[in-house]
Structures are given as structure tokens and as C-alpha cells.
Motif scaffolding. Structure first.
Motif, mmCIF file in Angstrom:
data_model
loop_
_atom_site.group_PDB
_atom_site.id
_atom_site.type_symbol
_atom_site.label_atom_id
_atom_site.label_comp_id
_atom_site.label_asym_id
_atom_site.label_seq_id
_atom_site.Cartn_x
_atom_site.Cartn_y
_atom_site.Cartn_z
ATOM 1 N N VAL A 31 0.833 -1.200 0.000
ATOM 2 C CA VAL A 31 0.000 0.000 0.000
ATOM 3 C C VAL A 31 0.875 1.260 0.000
ATOM 4 N N TRP A 32 2.108 1.135 0.440
ATOM 5 C CA TRP A 32 3.031 2.276 0.457
ATOM 6 C C TRP A 32 3.376 2.772 -0.940
ATOM 7 N N LEU A 33 3.069 1.988 -1.958
ATOM 8 C CA LEU A 33 3.268 2.452 -3.337
ATOM 9 C C LEU A 33 2.389 3.654 -3.660
ATOM 10 N N LEU A 34 1.336 3.841 -2.877
ATOM 11 C CA LEU A 34 0.439 4.965 -3.136
ATOM 12 C C LEU A 34 1.080 6.317 -2.838
ATOM 13 N N LEU A 35 2.044 6.355 -1.930
ATOM 14 C CA LEU A 35 2.706 7.634 -1.625
ATOM 15 C C LEU A 35 3.533 8.144 -2.797
ATOM 16 N N PRO A 36 4.452 7.352 -3.355
ATOM 17 C CA PRO A 36 5.165 7.860 -4.525
ATOM 18 C C PRO A 36 4.234 8.040 -5.732
ATOM 19 N N ALA A 37 3.157 7.266 -5.789
ATOM 20 C CA ALA A 37 2.197 7.453 -6.883
ATOM 21 C C ALA A 37 1.560 8.832 -6.794
ATOM 22 N N ALA A 38 1.147 9.217 -5.609
ATOM 23 C CA ALA A 38 0.549 10.544 -5.426
ATOM 24 C C ALA A 38 1.550 11.649 -5.744
ATOM 25 N N ALA A 39 2.782 11.479 -5.310
ATOM 26 C CA ALA A 39 3.820 12.469 -5.613
ATOM 27 C C ALA A 39 4.065 12.560 -7.112
ATOM 28 N N SER A 40 4.063 11.425 -7.780
ATOM 29 C CA SER A 40 4.281 11.413 -9.218
ATOM 30 C C SER A 40 3.139 12.099 -9.963
ATOM 31 N N LEU A 41 1.911 11.879 -9.511
ATOM 32 C CA LEU A 41 0.770 12.547 -10.149
ATOM 33 C C LEU A 41 0.767 14.042 -9.861
ATOM 34 N N ALA A 42 1.222 14.445 -8.682
ATOM 35 C CA ALA A 42 1.361 15.876 -8.394
ATOM 36 C C ALA A 42 2.428 16.491 -9.304
ATOM 37 N N LEU A 43 3.539 15.783 -9.489
ATOM 38 C CA LEU A 43 4.582 16.237 -10.402
ATOM 39 C C LEU A 43 4.029 16.360 -11.821
ATOM 40 N N PHE A 44 3.250 15.376 -12.248
ATOM 41 C CA PHE A 44 2.613 15.410 -13.565
ATOM 42 C C PHE A 44 1.797 16.695 -13.741
ATOM 43 N N ALA A 45 0.945 17.002 -12.772
ATOM 44 C CA ALA A 45 0.110 18.200 -12.878
ATOM 45 C C ALA A 45 0.957 19.463 -12.912
ATOM 46 N N TRP A 46 1.989 19.507 -12.091
ATOM 47 C CA TRP A 46 2.865 20.685 -12.072
ATOM 48 C C TRP A 46 3.597 20.853 -13.399
ATOM 49 N N LEU A 47 4.094 19.758 -13.959
ATOM 50 C CA LEU A 47 4.819 19.833 -15.232
ATOM 51 C C LEU A 47 3.944 20.394 -16.347
ATOM 52 N N LEU A 48 2.657 20.067 -16.320
ATOM 53 C CA LEU A 48 1.756 20.610 -17.343
ATOM 54 C C LEU A 48 1.624 22.125 -17.254
ATOM 55 N N THR A 49 1.873 22.690 -16.083
ATOM 56 C CA THR A 49 1.744 24.145 -15.925
ATOM 57 C C THR A 49 2.957 24.902 -16.460
ATOM 58 N N LEU A 50 4.026 24.215 -16.802
ATOM 59 C CA LEU A 50 5.256 24.889 -17.223
ATOM 60 C C LEU A 50 5.231 25.345 -18.678
ATOM 61 N N HIS A 51 4.211 24.969 -19.408
ATOM 62 C CA HIS A 51 4.115 25.359 -20.815
ATOM 63 C C HIS A 51 3.438 26.717 -20.938
ATOM 64 N N PRO A 52 3.939 27.574 -21.827
ATOM 65 C CA PRO A 52 3.368 28.913 -21.949
ATOM 66 C C PRO A 52 2.065 28.957 -22.756
ATOM 67 N N GLU A 53 1.737 27.899 -23.457
ATOM 68 C CA GLU A 53 0.542 27.876 -24.297
ATOM 69 C C GLU A 53 -0.722 27.740 -23.455
ATOM 70 N N ALA A 54 -1.862 27.951 -24.104
ATOM 71 C CA ALA A 54 -3.159 27.761 -23.453
ATOM 72 C C ALA A 54 -3.292 26.306 -23.008
ATOM 73 N N SER A 55 -3.928 26.092 -21.877
ATOM 74 C CA SER A 55 -3.978 24.756 -21.296
ATOM 75 C C SER A 55 -4.584 23.719 -22.239
ATOM 76 N N GLY A 56 -5.653 24.046 -22.937
ATOM 77 C CA GLY A 56 -6.272 23.085 -23.845
ATOM 78 C C GLY A 56 -5.330 22.635 -24.947
ATOM 79 N N ARG A 57 -4.559 23.562 -25.469
ATOM 80 C CA ARG A 57 -3.590 23.226 -26.516
ATOM 81 C C ARG A 57 -2.475 22.354 -25.955
ATOM 82 N N VAL A 58 -2.017 22.670 -24.768
ATOM 83 C CA VAL A 58 -0.975 21.865 -24.124
ATOM 84 C C VAL A 58 -1.476 20.447 -23.903
ATOM 85 N N TYR A 59 -2.691 20.300 -23.384
ATOM 86 C CA TYR A 59 -3.233 18.963 -23.113
ATOM 87 C C TYR A 59 -3.388 18.168 -24.404
ATOM 88 N N ALA A 60 -3.841 18.826 -25.458
ATOM 89 C CA ALA A 60 -4.026 18.135 -26.733
ATOM 90 C C ALA A 60 -2.681 17.661 -27.293
#
Length: 107
Positions: A31-60
Motif C-alpha cells: 500500500v506504500w506504493l500509493l505515496l510515490p504514486a501521489a507524488a508522481s501525479l502531483a509532479l505530472f500536474a505541475w509539469l503541465l503548468t510549465l508550458h506557456p501555451e493555453a492549457s487546452g492546446r498543451v493537453y491536446a
């Protein structure tokens, strides 16, 4: 190239964040795998914010890279070599990503 590399890092963070709970639920992992999983998903969300383009274009655009990275994961981690249709699909998604991410923009 920086944009593409950032997309690859973002995809890895998302895949790891989803793979670790899968290991816990499907393979009897700790069950301890959930801690690094949560951190990795938080990192994922943060990395998406580093792009200067509009969010919809970045996601696409990111979606195209995600598909290709997931196919590499299939091969390198799951040990299943992608077939010709997988490779073609990955190439099509990368072409779509390039069109979306690198098209000239007005203003």
C-alpha cells in the motif's frame, strides 16, 4: 526540443503515478506504493503548468506524446513489443502533437 522533452517527462510522471497503484491493486504490491504514486501525479500536474501555451492546446499536444511514451513503457517495462499498428498509431499521434505544438501562431 525542450517542449518535447518536457512532454516526455510529464508522460513518465503520469504513467508512474498510475502504474504504482496498479501494482498495488493487481500485483499485490505494498500500500506504500500509493505515496510515490501521489507524488508522481502531483509532479505530472505541475509539469503541465510549465508550458506557456493555453492549457487546452498543451493537453491536446501532450496526448500525442503520452501515447508514444505509453507504447515505449509497454515494451520496456511490460516486456511486450509493440506491433506495427501500435507503431503507426504512435507515429500518427506524434505527428498530431507536432502540428498542434509547433504550428505558427499569430500574436
Amino acid at each position: 526540443m525542450i517542449t518535447f522533452g518536457l512532454f516526455v517527462l510529464t508522460a513518465l510522471a503520469e504513467i508512474i503515478g498510475c502504474y504504482l497503484p496498479w501494482l498495488w491493486l493487481r500485483k499485490g504490491g505494498s500500500v506504500w506504493l500509493l505515496l510515490p504514486a501521489a507524488a508522481s501525479l502531483a509532479l505530472f500536474a505541475w509539469l503541465l503548468t510549465l508550458h506557456p501555451e493555453a492549457s487546452g492546446r498543451v493537453y491536446a499536444a501532450y496526448g500525442g506524446v503520452y501515447v508514444s511514451v505509453a507504447l515505449l513503457w509497454l515494451w520496456l517495462i511490460d516486456g511486450i513489443r509493440p506491433g506495427p499498428w501500435d507503431v503507426l498509431g504512435g507515429a500518427v499521434t506524434l505527428a498530431g502533437m507536432a502540428i498542434i505544438a509547433f504550428a505558427p501562431r499569430a500574436g
